[in-house]
Motif scaffolding. Structure first.
Motif, PDB file in Angstrom:
ATOM      1  N   ALA A 396      59.471  31.175  74.574  1.00 14.00           N
ATOM      2  CA  ALA A 396      60.909  31.416  74.719  1.00 14.00           C
ATOM      3  C   ALA A 396      61.074  32.688  75.526  1.00 14.00           C
ATOM      4  CB  ALA A 396      61.577  31.567  73.354  1.00 14.00           C
ATOM      5  N   GLU A 397      62.035  32.665  76.440  1.00  7.57           N
ATOM      6  CA  GLU A 397      62.211  33.815  77.322  1.00  7.57           C
ATOM      7  C   GLU A 397      63.676  33.899  77.743  1.00  7.57           C
ATOM      8  OE1 GLU A 397      60.138  35.349  81.410  1.00  7.57           O
ATOM      9  OE2 GLU A 397      59.277  33.605  80.396  1.00  7.57           O
ATOM     10  N   LEU A 398      64.217  35.114  77.778  1.00  8.30           N
ATOM     11  CA  LEU A 398      65.590  35.284  78.263  1.00  8.30           C
ATOM     12  C   LEU A 398      65.560  35.353  79.777  1.00  8.30           C
ATOM     13  CD1 LEU A 398      67.162  37.804  75.744  1.00  8.30           C
ATOM     14  CD2 LEU A 398      67.943  35.486  76.238  1.00  8.30           C
ATOM     15  N   LYS A 399      66.394  34.530  80.398  1.00  7.74           N
ATOM     16  CA  LYS A 399      66.421  34.495  81.865  1.00  7.74           C
ATOM     17  C   LYS A 399      67.848  34.317  82.334  1.00  7.74           C
ATOM     18  CE  LYS A 399      61.937  32.898  83.518  1.00  7.74           C
ATOM     19  NZ  LYS A 399      61.187  31.763  84.055  1.00  7.74           N
ATOM     20  N   ALA A 400      68.375  35.350  83.007  1.00  6.04           N
ATOM     21  CA  ALA A 400      69.704  35.262  83.625  1.00  6.04           C
ATOM     22  C   ALA A 400      70.767  34.686  82.691  1.00  6.04           C
ATOM     23  CB  ALA A 400      69.625  34.414  84.902  1.00  6.04           C
ATOM     24  N   GLY A 401      70.879  35.284  81.530  1.00  2.00           N
ATOM     25  CA  GLY A 401      71.938  34.881  80.611  1.00  2.00           C
ATOM     26  C   GLY A 401      71.660  33.583  79.868  1.00  2.00           C
ATOM     27  N   MET A 402      70.492  33.012  80.097  1.00  2.00           N
ATOM     28  CA  MET A 402      70.135  31.783  79.394  1.00  2.00           C
ATOM     29  C   MET A 402      68.836  32.051  78.640  1.00  2.00           C
ATOM     30  SD  MET A 402      72.416  29.481  80.578  1.00  2.00           S
ATOM     31  CE  MET A 402      71.859  27.789  80.661  1.00  2.00           C
ATOM     32  N   ILE A 403      68.605  31.230  77.622  1.00  2.00           N
ATOM     33  CA  ILE A 403      67.308  31.326  76.974  1.00  2.00           C
ATOM     34  C   ILE A 403      66.493  30.131  77.455  1.00  2.00           C
ATOM     35  CG2 ILE A 403      68.087  30.146  74.855  1.00  2.00           C
ATOM     36  CD1 ILE A 403      66.126  32.137  73.398  1.00  2.00           C
ATOM     37  N   GLU A 404      65.296  30.432  77.942  1.00  2.00           N
ATOM     38  CA  GLU A 404      64.439  29.361  78.463  1.00  2.00           C
ATOM     39  C   GLU A 404      63.369  29.056  77.441  1.00  2.00           C
ATOM     40  OE1 GLU A 404      62.586  28.885  82.740  1.00  2.00           O
ATOM     41  OE2 GLU A 404      61.089  29.645  81.328  1.00  2.00           O
ATOM     42  N   LEU A 405      63.309  27.798  77.030  1.00  2.00           N
ATOM     43  CA  LEU A 405      62.332  27.365  76.040  1.00  2.00           C
ATOM     44  C   LEU A 405      61.335  26.462  76.743  1.00  2.00           C
ATOM     45  CD1 LEU A 405      65.018  26.612  73.330  1.00  2.00           C
ATOM     46  CD2 LEU A 405      63.521  28.607  73.422  1.00  2.00           C
ATOM     47  N   SER A 406      60.052  26.703  76.459  1.00  2.00           N
ATOM     48  CA  SER A 406      59.050  25.953  77.205  1.00  2.00           C
ATOM     49  C   SER A 406      57.972  25.359  76.323  1.00  2.00           C
ATOM     50  CB  SER A 406      58.406  26.867  78.257  1.00  2.00           C
ATOM     51  OG  SER A 406      57.811  27.969  77.607  1.00  2.00           O
TER      52      SER A 406
END
Lengths: 482, 140
Positions: A396-406
């Motif tokens: 999980a990573e915060l990216k440009a106002g979104m949370i990216e789940l991988s």
């Protein structure tokens, strides 16, 4: 007499007209009678000259005509007035005039600055009986009146010219307007009408010149546009109808799919429970062959169950029945762990190492059950297609106002040319066929639909022969990582 | 000796309208030593429970056929019955929880019709494990 001369110019000398008459007594000249008329200060003479020429005409408070008698270059009698309004006796002629008239003995005609105004002037030499030049007679006419006259004449002329020009321009304008401007304006107007969608508007073709040709071309173009437009509209209507039909077909297809899946679900469920009860030995021990056969049947049932589940999800998503009910969800405990639990047996069988990088406190604002479907799909794929004894990594990573789940797994990766159709309905990869794994071709499509309903995006990254990484984003909306 | 063993067997009531599924559950549970009663209709299930309160009720959620209470309503009635309110319930359904249920099953809901929710298809090891969580280990 000398006094009179000095009064009229400050000069002791005088200039006279004169006559000498012999006096004879008995035929014998005994004397001479000399008579003279002093010209110095003789204003009556110059006034008489002026009056005989100009009739004492006045122009703007000044006499039009002037006359002067010069003795040498000295004004001795004049009716030219100085700045104070006095007769300008005692002043001198200009050098230019003096040189020409007094020295060369010639007349001088021209424009002359006389005391305080410009005069059109004539200077003539005055000679003595021996023909020597001793003075000048000047007659001048005030230039201003001629100038004004000329100005007036010029004005009249100019007005005439201007009027003629205006008239010419007007004629030109109306001519141009009729022949060029109006047609161009009409064309311009027609273009606007066309632009506003009035394809029926036509311009009048008035002339047989370039403008006329242009108008004709315009009309032709408008006619063609209208034809095209009608074609487009009818195609569009056709397309729209076709689209509606397709949507209806799709809807009824999805309904049927949903119905069939639902109907399949119950018998499959009973069969699964029954079969595994036998296979797992709850109902008595099996020999090896029986166990092998039942294991294979079990795998088929698993696949059918998955298929039914995906079809039901798909039909609900496509029919718009699924509502996204967002709430705070502890991603690890409430979503990922339960899914991993259902996959535990397969993970163990394939010897996979699960690296769960999700913080226990990570919360996302999402629909928990829909998110489970997403993780179910992504993790099932990772377990199915991942390299044996490889890793499955969750991040999980915060990216440009979104949370990216991988979800990443070691494996063969996905060839670039196949990435495009990966998220499409019923897509299957060559890779899946190679590995002998059966897929429904729906999982990623469903993931995409769910992620997009949450306002996120989903994508895949891969290095052939090494790894595959699926990642999707969710709006943060205050998601916390406490 | 046989009679004594019979007495100790835990009694499980299955309320489900899927005849085949009930059959499979009954066969499995009896083979591992439980006593199984069943009913295909919710109303009938309530009657059976009142006659002889079971140790556990396995309850479906959706019932086909004539209109009547669904599984969650049955659970509510059970909870209001003084003789049955302490009987644990396992909900076992083909319904995919929140996707289809008309109420939220999130853990902070005011009222929970059951502690355990299971989805069909279910495999025997999973079902037995969940039952043991509620009733304690089976007698070997």
């Amino acid at each position: 007499m000398v006094e009179a001369c000095e009064r009229a110019g400050g000069e002791p000398r005088g200039m006279m007209t004169g006559a000498a008459v012999p006096v004879s007594v008995g035929g014998r000249v005994t004397g001479i009678v000399v008579m003279g008329n002093l010209l110095n200060g003789a204003v009556d003479k110059v006034d008489r000259i002026r009056n005989s020429v100009f009739e004492n005409e006045q122009y703007q408070g000044r006499p039009v005509g002037t006359a002067t008698i010069f003795m040498g270059d000295l004004r001795i009698s004049t009716n030219v007035l100085d700045a104070r309004g006095q007769r300008a006796v005692g002043t001198r002629a200009s050098e230019e005039v003096s040189a020409r008239v007094l020295r060369d003995g010639k007349s001088w005609t021209g424009r002359a600055w006389v005391v305080n105004a410009w005069y059109l002037s004539q200077y003539d030499p005055i000679r003595d009986p021996d023909e020597r030049v001793i003075g000048m007679l000047y007659v001048g006419s005030l230039e201003q009146q001629y100038l004004d006259l000329r100005t007036m004449a010029l004005n009249v002329q100019l007005s005439l010219v201007l009027g003629a020009m205006l008239l010419a321009m007007a004629v030109l304008y109306f001519t141009l307007r009729r022949t060029i401007v109006s047609p161009v304006e009409r064309l311009s107007f027609a273009t606007r009408m066309l632009a506003q969608g009035d394809l029926a508007y036509r311009v009048k073709v008035g002339s047989r010149d370039e403008i006329g040709d242009l108008s004709a071309s315009f009309n032709q173009m408008a006619a063609q546009l209208r034809v095209d437009q009608e074609e487009i509209q009818s195609s569009r209507a056709e397309l729209s109808q076709r689209n509606d039909e397709l949507a209806a077909t799709n809807r009824s297809y999805m309904e049927m799919l949903g119905f069939v899946s639902h109907e399949l679900k119950a018998p499959l469920g009973a069969a699964t429970l029954g079969l595994y009860s036998v296979r797992d030995g709850f109902l008595g021990s099996l020999n090896e062959a029986q166990g092998k056969v039942l294991a294979s049947v079990g795998q088929n049932l698993d696949f059918l169950n998955e298929m039914v589940r995906r079809y039901l999800d798909l039909s609900r998503l496509e029919k718009g029945e699924v509502q996204v009910r967002k709430a705070w969800v502890r991603l690890r405990d409430e979503v990922v762990e339960p899914v991993l639990e259902t996959l535990a047996a397969a993970i163990e069988r394939r010897g996979l190492q699960v690296e769960n990088g999700l913080a226990p406190g990570l919360r996302v604002y999402a629909d928990r059950d829909l998110l489970r479907i997403v993780y179910d799909n992504l993790l099932s794929n990772a377990v199915k297609y991942g390299r044996e004894d490889g890793y499955v990594r969750l991040g999980a990573e915060l990216k440009a106002g979104m949370i990216e789940l991988s979800v990443e797994n070691a494996g063969e990766g996905i060839p670039r040319d196949q990435v495009g159709r990966l998220f499409k309905k019923f897509s299957r990869l060559a890779l899946m066929e190679e590995t002998g794994q059966r897929g429904t071709g729906l999982g990623l499509f469903i993931c995409r639909a769910i992620v997009e309903q949450h306002g996120g995006t989903i994508g895949v990254d891969s290095e052939e022969g090494r790894w595959t990484r699926f990642a999707f984003t969710l709006p943060v909306e205050g998601s916390t990582n406490e | 000796m046989m009679g004594k063993a019979m007495e100790k067997r835990k009694r499980i009531l299955v309320i489900d309208d899927d005849v085949q599924h009930v059959d499979m559950v009954k066969t499995l549970l009896e083979s591992v030593g439980y006593e199984v009663k069943f009913a295909y209709r919710p109303q009938k299930g309530l009657e059976v429970a009142r006659v002889a309160p079971p140790d556990l009720i396995i309850l479906d959620v959706m019932f086909a056929g004539p209109p009547g209470p669904d599984g969650t309503e049955v659970a509510r009635m059970l909870a209001q019955d003084p003789d049955l309110k302490d009987v644990p319930i396992i909900m076992l359904s083909g319904v995919r929880k929140v996707l289809e249920l008309p109420f939220s099953l999130s853990t902070d809901a005011d009222w929970m019709p059951a502690r355990t929710f299971l989805e069909k298809p279910i495999k025997p090891d999973k079902l037995l494990a969940e039952i043991e969580k509620v009733l304690g280990p089976r007698k070997p």
